[in-house]
Design a protein around this motif. Structure first.
Motif, PDB file in Angstrom:
ATOM      1  N   HIS A  74       0.860  -1.189   0.000  1.00  0.00           N
ATOM      2  CA  HIS A  74       0.000   0.000   0.000  1.00  0.00           C
ATOM      3  C   HIS A  74       0.889   1.230   0.000  1.00  0.00           C
ATOM      4  CE1 HIS A  74      -2.021  -3.254   2.329  1.00  0.00           C
ATOM      5  NE2 HIS A  74      -3.026  -2.958   1.526  1.00  0.00           N
ATOM      6  N   SER A  75       0.246   2.392  -0.084  1.00  0.00           N
ATOM      7  CA  SER A  75       0.998   3.645  -0.007  1.00  0.00           C
ATOM      8  C   SER A  75       1.598   3.806   1.390  1.00  0.00           C
ATOM      9  CB  SER A  75       0.026   4.801  -0.286  1.00  0.00           C
ATOM     10  OG  SER A  75       0.575   6.003   0.177  1.00  0.00           O
ATOM     11  N   THR A  76       2.844   4.252   1.435  1.00  0.00           N
ATOM     12  CA  THR A  76       3.470   4.487   2.757  1.00  0.00           C
ATOM     13  C   THR A  76       2.871   5.729   3.412  1.00  0.00           C
ATOM     14  OG1 THR A  76       5.230   5.694   1.662  1.00  0.00           O
ATOM     15  CG2 THR A  76       5.661   3.372   2.165  1.00  0.00           C
ATOM     16  N   HIS A  77       2.111   6.529   2.663  1.00  0.00           N
ATOM     17  CA  HIS A  77       1.432   7.696   3.245  1.00  0.00           C
ATOM     18  C   HIS A  77       0.220   7.286   4.081  1.00  0.00           C
ATOM     19  CE1 HIS A  77       3.670  10.791   1.035  1.00  0.00           C
ATOM     20  NE2 HIS A  77       3.783   9.840   0.132  1.00  0.00           N
ATOM     21  N   GLY A  78      -0.215   6.052   3.951  1.00  0.00           N
ATOM     22  CA  GLY A  78      -1.382   5.603   4.711  1.00  0.00           C
ATOM     23  C   GLY A  78      -2.103   4.500   3.972  1.00  0.00           C
ATOM     24  N   ALA A  79      -2.019   3.281   4.490  1.00  0.00           N
ATOM     25  CA  ALA A  79      -2.615   2.139   3.789  1.00  0.00           C
ATOM     26  C   ALA A  79      -4.144   2.221   3.813  1.00  0.00           C
ATOM     27  CB  ALA A  79      -2.144   0.834   4.439  1.00  0.00           C
TER      28      ALA A  79
END
Ligand SMILES: C[S@@+](CC[C@H](N)C(=O)[O-])C[C@H]1O[C@@H](n2cnc3c(N)ncnc32)[C@H](O)[C@@H]1O
Length: 228
Positions: A26-31
């Motif tokens: 997922h995105s490391t900015h927020g799964a």
């Protein structure tokens, strides 16, 4: 050698790092933030608002951690909509990893912990009623091998690893196969917004929309089949 490592993303939710590919699930900015924005808000909720339906079939490419499945289950339960969720995966995650993921703590709805467990413990290759609104069929099969029924799914969650890491997932014959499985009123969503993907989807007759992405990602793609 264990090639899968749990990481924490910026919204506090876990993701997995595949160390062989050096790619996160997922995105490391927020799964959770990413899955909610791309697959739930711009895929599932968009389709439901547009079609006012009672039952939906979803096909997911890349079951992974089961995060998208859990969020779709929550949506189905809260909105009292029946969802048949069919997901494929070539590399099921070990139970010891799954039980450490914090999704059911952060995505709270009645019985969410048991339901997340059930999503993972149910048999591969069979349809299982996870609750009265959500039926799951997980298939341990590759997108390259699976035969998909024509015009069957209302929504496609295309959640493969990025084209730079797994280009074989984004080739025209795969996109064509998945698109053929979409119903005429269907919606196709992904986090990827590459020009080649958009051109390929357009040449398959889909109406392609470039939408704002989740935090940390400028754009995403939603594609609609036939005259919508
Ligand atoms: C971005 S992750 C999916 C994240 C997942 N949807 C979630 O909610 O956690 C991509 C997934 O595609 C799976 N995958 C890789 N090759 C595949 C193939 N040929 N067919 C189906 N799935 C594949 C990977 O093992 C991985 O679990």
């Amino acid at each position: 050698m264990n090639l899968i490592k749990i990481i924490e993303t910026r919204d506090g939710s876990h993701s997995l790092l595949n160390e062989a590919l050096n790619e996160t699930y997922h995105s490391t900015h927020g799964a959770i933030q990413e899955s909610l924005h791309i697959f739930i808000k711009n895929g599932l909720a968009f389709f439901v608002n547009k079609n006012n339906c009672e039952g939906i079939t979803i096909f997911e490419v890349g079951f992974g951690t089961g995060l998208n499945a859990l969020l779709a289950l929550k949506f189905a339960t809260e909105n009292k909509i029946k969802i048949n969720y069919h997901s494929i995966e070539t590399f099921p995650i070990d139970a010891e990893v799954i039980c450490q993921l914090n999704y059911a703590d952060l995505i709270s709805f009645p019985d969410s912990k048991n339901l997340f467990q059930k999503i993972h413990s149910c048999a591969w290759g069979e349809s299982t009623a996870i609750n009265e609104f959500f039926t799951l069929k997980k298939q341990n099969q590759s997108i390259h091998e699976i035969k998909l029924p024509v015009e069957t799914f209302e929504i496609i969650f295309f959640d493969a690893f990025a084209p730079a890491k797994q280009p074989d997932m984004w080739v025209f014959p795969v996109l064509e196969k998945v698109t053929q499985a979409l119903k005429p009123s269907g919606v196709w969503v992904t986090y990827c917004a590459k020009g080649q993907l958009k051109r390929d989807l357009k040449s398959l007759g889909l109406r392609v929309e470039t939408l704002s992405g989740p935090p940390g990602k400028r754009e995403m793609v939603r594609a609609l089949k036939h005259s919508q």
